[in-house]
Design a protein around this motif. Structure first.
Motif, PDB file in Angstrom:
ATOM      1  N   TYR A 193      -0.198 -10.910   0.605  1.00  0.00           N
ATOM      2  CA  TYR A 193      -0.871 -10.553   1.722  1.00  0.00           C
ATOM      3  C   TYR A 193      -1.092 -10.977   3.186  1.00  0.00           C
ATOM      4  O   TYR A 193      -1.187 -11.630   4.087  1.00  0.00           O
ATOM      5  CB  TYR A 193      -2.028  -9.487   1.368  1.00  0.00           C
ATOM      6  CG  TYR A 193      -1.030  -7.991   1.378  1.00  0.00           C
ATOM      7  CD1 TYR A 193      -1.638  -7.655  -0.361  1.00  0.00           C
ATOM      8  CD2 TYR A 193      -1.509  -6.987   2.116  1.00  0.00           C
ATOM      9  CE1 TYR A 193      -0.578  -6.941   0.032  1.00  0.00           C
ATOM     10  CE2 TYR A 193      -1.260  -5.348   1.468  1.00  0.00           C
ATOM     11  CZ  TYR A 193      -0.649  -5.279   0.243  1.00  0.00           C
ATOM     12  OH  TYR A 193      -0.635  -3.879   0.439  1.00  0.00           O
ATOM     13  N   GLN A 194      -1.949 -11.976   2.151  1.00  0.00           N
ATOM     14  CA  GLN A 194      -2.779 -13.327   3.012  1.00  0.00           C
ATOM     15  C   GLN A 194      -1.713 -14.292   3.705  1.00  0.00           C
ATOM     16  O   GLN A 194      -0.910 -14.937   3.950  1.00  0.00           O
ATOM     17  CB  GLN A 194      -3.404 -14.244   2.263  1.00  0.00           C
ATOM     18  CG  GLN A 194      -4.994 -13.295   2.281  1.00  0.00           C
ATOM     19  CD  GLN A 194      -4.868 -11.679   1.412  1.00  0.00           C
ATOM     20  OE1 GLN A 194      -5.308 -11.461   0.203  1.00  0.00           O
ATOM     21  NE2 GLN A 194      -5.241 -11.293   1.887  1.00  0.00           N
ATOM     22  N   ARG A 254      -3.709  -4.885  -9.367  1.00  0.00           N
ATOM     23  CA  ARG A 254      -3.325  -5.810  -8.301  1.00  0.00           C
ATOM     24  C   ARG A 254      -4.632  -6.922  -8.873  1.00  0.00           C
ATOM     25  O   ARG A 254      -5.358  -7.315  -9.496  1.00  0.00           O
ATOM     26  CB  ARG A 254      -3.976  -5.894  -7.079  1.00  0.00           C
ATOM     27  CG  ARG A 254      -3.252  -4.404  -5.641  1.00  0.00           C
ATOM     28  CD  ARG A 254      -4.026  -4.907  -4.093  1.00  0.00           C
ATOM     29  NE  ARG A 254      -3.002  -3.673  -3.431  1.00  0.00           N
ATOM     30  CZ  ARG A 254      -2.234  -3.604  -3.042  1.00  0.00           C
ATOM     31  NH1 ARG A 254      -1.120  -4.730  -3.326  1.00  0.00           N
ATOM     32  NH2 ARG A 254      -1.887  -2.862  -2.794  1.00  0.00           N
ATOM     33  N   ASP A 300       1.092  -1.523   0.365  1.00  0.00           N
ATOM     34  CA  ASP A 300       0.114   0.118  -0.183  1.00  0.00           C
ATOM     35  C   ASP A 300       0.895   1.612   0.078  1.00  0.00           C
ATOM     36  O   ASP A 300       1.777   1.356   0.714  1.00  0.00           O
ATOM     37  CB  ASP A 300      -0.674   0.161   1.351  1.00  0.00           C
ATOM     38  CG  ASP A 300      -2.057  -1.536   1.222  1.00  0.00           C
ATOM     39  OD1 ASP A 300      -2.721  -0.951  -0.026  1.00  0.00           O
ATOM     40  OD2 ASP A 300      -1.432  -2.363   1.233  1.00  0.00           O
ATOM     41  N   ARG A 337     -14.887  -6.987  -1.448  1.00  0.00           N
ATOM     42  CA  ARG A 337     -14.252  -6.144  -1.011  1.00  0.00           C
ATOM     43  C   ARG A 337     -14.129  -5.198   0.165  1.00  0.00           C
ATOM     44  O   ARG A 337     -13.168  -4.932   1.114  1.00  0.00           O
ATOM     45  CB  ARG A 337     -13.783  -4.594  -2.995  1.00  0.00           C
ATOM     46  CG  ARG A 337     -12.442  -4.203  -1.775  1.00  0.00           C
ATOM     47  CD  ARG A 337     -12.789  -2.762  -2.707  1.00  0.00           C
ATOM     48  NE  ARG A 337     -11.625  -1.705  -2.690  1.00  0.00           N
ATOM     49  CZ  ARG A 337     -10.485  -1.870  -3.226  1.00  0.00           C
ATOM     50  NH1 ARG A 337     -10.121  -2.768  -3.323  1.00  0.00           N
ATOM     51  NH2 ARG A 337      -9.449  -0.664  -2.438  1.00  0.00           N
ATOM     52  N   SER A 375      -2.405 -12.089  -3.032  1.00  0.00           N
ATOM     53  CA  SER A 375      -2.955 -12.573  -2.336  1.00  0.00           C
ATOM     54  C   SER A 375      -1.899 -13.514  -1.508  1.00  0.00           C
ATOM     55  O   SER A 375      -1.794 -13.862  -0.611  1.00  0.00           O
ATOM     56  CB  SER A 375      -3.637 -13.480  -3.228  1.00  0.00           C
ATOM     57  OG  SER A 375      -4.641 -13.110  -2.850  1.00  0.00           O
TER      58      SER A 375
HETATM   59  C1  LIG Z   1      -5.590  -8.134  -4.074  1.00  0.00           C
HETATM   60  C2  LIG Z   1      -5.623  -8.380  -3.209  1.00  0.00           C
HETATM   61  C3  LIG Z   1      -5.651  -7.573  -2.265  1.00  0.00           C
HETATM   62  N1  LIG Z   1      -5.644  -7.210  -0.950  1.00  0.00           N
HETATM   63  C4  LIG Z   1      -5.337  -5.805  -0.248  1.00  0.00           C
HETATM   64  C5  LIG Z   1      -4.058  -4.938  -0.644  1.00  0.00           C
HETATM   65  C6  LIG Z   1      -4.588  -3.284  -0.078  1.00  0.00           C
HETATM   66  O1  LIG Z   1      -4.738  -3.590   0.895  1.00  0.00           O
HETATM   67  C7  LIG Z   1      -6.219  -4.000  -0.511  1.00  0.00           C
HETATM   68  C8  LIG Z   1      -7.045  -3.524  -1.897  1.00  0.00           C
HETATM   69  O2  LIG Z   1      -6.634  -2.024  -1.430  1.00  0.00           O
HETATM   70  P1  LIG Z   1      -5.549  -1.117  -2.511  1.00  0.00           P
HETATM   71  O3  LIG Z   1      -6.392   0.476  -2.385  1.00  0.00           O
HETATM   72  O4  LIG Z   1      -7.261  -0.878  -3.764  1.00  0.00           O
HETATM   73  O5  LIG Z   1      -4.643  -1.391  -3.226  1.00  0.00           O
HETATM   74  O6  LIG Z   1      -7.019  -4.651  -0.967  1.00  0.00           O
HETATM   75  C9  LIG Z   1      -4.945  -8.488  -0.267  1.00  0.00           C
HETATM   76  O7  LIG Z   1      -4.648  -8.495   0.526  1.00  0.00           O
HETATM   77  N2  LIG Z   1      -5.470 -10.034  -0.896  1.00  0.00           N
HETATM   78  C10 LIG Z   1      -5.426  -9.565  -2.311  1.00  0.00           C
HETATM   79  O8  LIG Z   1      -5.177 -10.739  -3.042  1.00  0.00           O
END
Ligand SMILES: Cc1cn([C@H]2C[C@H](O)[C@@H](COP(=O)(O)O)O2)c(=O)[nH]c1=O
Ligand code: ATP
Length: 233
Positions: free
Chosen positions: A103-104, A95, A14, A52, A100
């Motif tokens: 972040y995850q 993204r 971010d 979302r 995924s």
């Molecule tokens: C696709 C995707 C997104 N995320 C998270 C990453 C960002 O913090 C938000 C999206 O916010 P943005 O302002 O549009 O960049 O979502 C995630 O955790 N996992 C994913 O697959």
């Protein structure tokens, strides 16, 4: 029927500066006569945008979060990305699945094997390759997993990203995470690049906006996908 469009995703922690340049790239493609589909994840369809809002706003356990994100992705692929690629559009997606894994997977510590399984299921082209009238699905000989042709990764140290985002907006669930979380996410992107070097282009995102823009544009020009002079707006 083949998907003859171009699929480009944009990644980074971010505040890395993606959004600043995606619109400029859309203009550059349009100036050369290409139809552009500009979209984002999670989101991009009415259903995926609802998912979302939940994912970015509500507390939930990591498996629930991963399932909602991949459900949103499937809806997005079925209704926006695959039709656009079939039409021959340039799809610019803020993204996609690398987020995924970053972040995850790396950020939250969620099982990477489960993410890989979800990736195979959700991005399978099964049911996506309809005939032009959208009737019966036409199965290709070999099932393939849809992924971007190119992923532009904006690599920015988490401390710099935090400075850029400070006071910029009310932070969502991810933006509110501590800098250690974003260090893991950044490492997750680096690992994804190592696993997919042919697909990833790393951009040093600490540079000035203009230099970042020139670097992004150069990557696309080197692929042979853009020709014209540099023009941001
Ligand atoms: C696709 C995707 C997104 N995320 C998270 C990453 C960002 O913090 C938000 C999206 O916010 P943005 O302002 O549009 O960049 O979502 C995630 O955790 N996992 C994913 O697959
Ligand atoms: N090269 C740069 N140098 C300094 N500030 C920048 C640069 N690029 C973008 N910014 C600023 O940093 C902030 C974040 O940029 P931007 O919204 O484009 O990032 P992002 O990667 O899309 O973030 P997010 O994924 O959280 O939406 C904005 O205030 C933007 O004006």
């Amino acid at each position: 029927m083949t998907m003859h469009g171009l699929f480009i995703s944009f990644e980074g922690i971010d505040g890395a500066g993606k959004s600043t340049h995606i619109a400029g790239l859309a203009n550059a493609f349009r100036a050369e006569g290409r139809a552009v589909t500009l979209t984002r994840e999670p989101g991009g369809t009415p259903l995926a945008e609802k998912l979302r809002a939940m994912v970015l706003g509500d507390p939930m356990d990591p498996l629930t979060e991963a399932l909602l994100i991949f459900a949103a992705r499937r809806d997005h692929l079925v209704n926006v990305i695959a039709p656009a690629l079939l039409r021959g559009d340039v799809v610019l997606c803020d993204r996609f699945t690398d987020a995924s894994f970053a972040y995850q997977g790396a950020g939250r510590g969620f099982d990477l094997n489960v993410l890989s399984t979800l990736e195979q299921w959700v991005q399978s082209d099964e049911g996506l390759l309809g005939d032009p009238a959208g009737n019966k699905p036409m199965r290709p000989e070999v099932e393939t997993v849809i992924e971007p042709h190119l992923t532009v990764w904006f690599d920015l140290p988490p401390e710099e990203a935090a400075l850029r985002l400070a006071d910029a907006r009310v932070p969502d669930k991810f933006e509110a995470q501590p800098v250690e979380f974003f260090r893991r996410v950044a490492q997750g992107y680096a690992d994804r690049q190592q696993g997919h070097p042919e697909r990833f282009a790393r951009i040093a995102a600490s540079q000035t906006r203009e230099n970042v823009w020139q670097a992004v544009r150069q990557v696309i020009v080197e692929k042979g996908w853009l020709e014209g002079p540099a023009c941001h707006e």
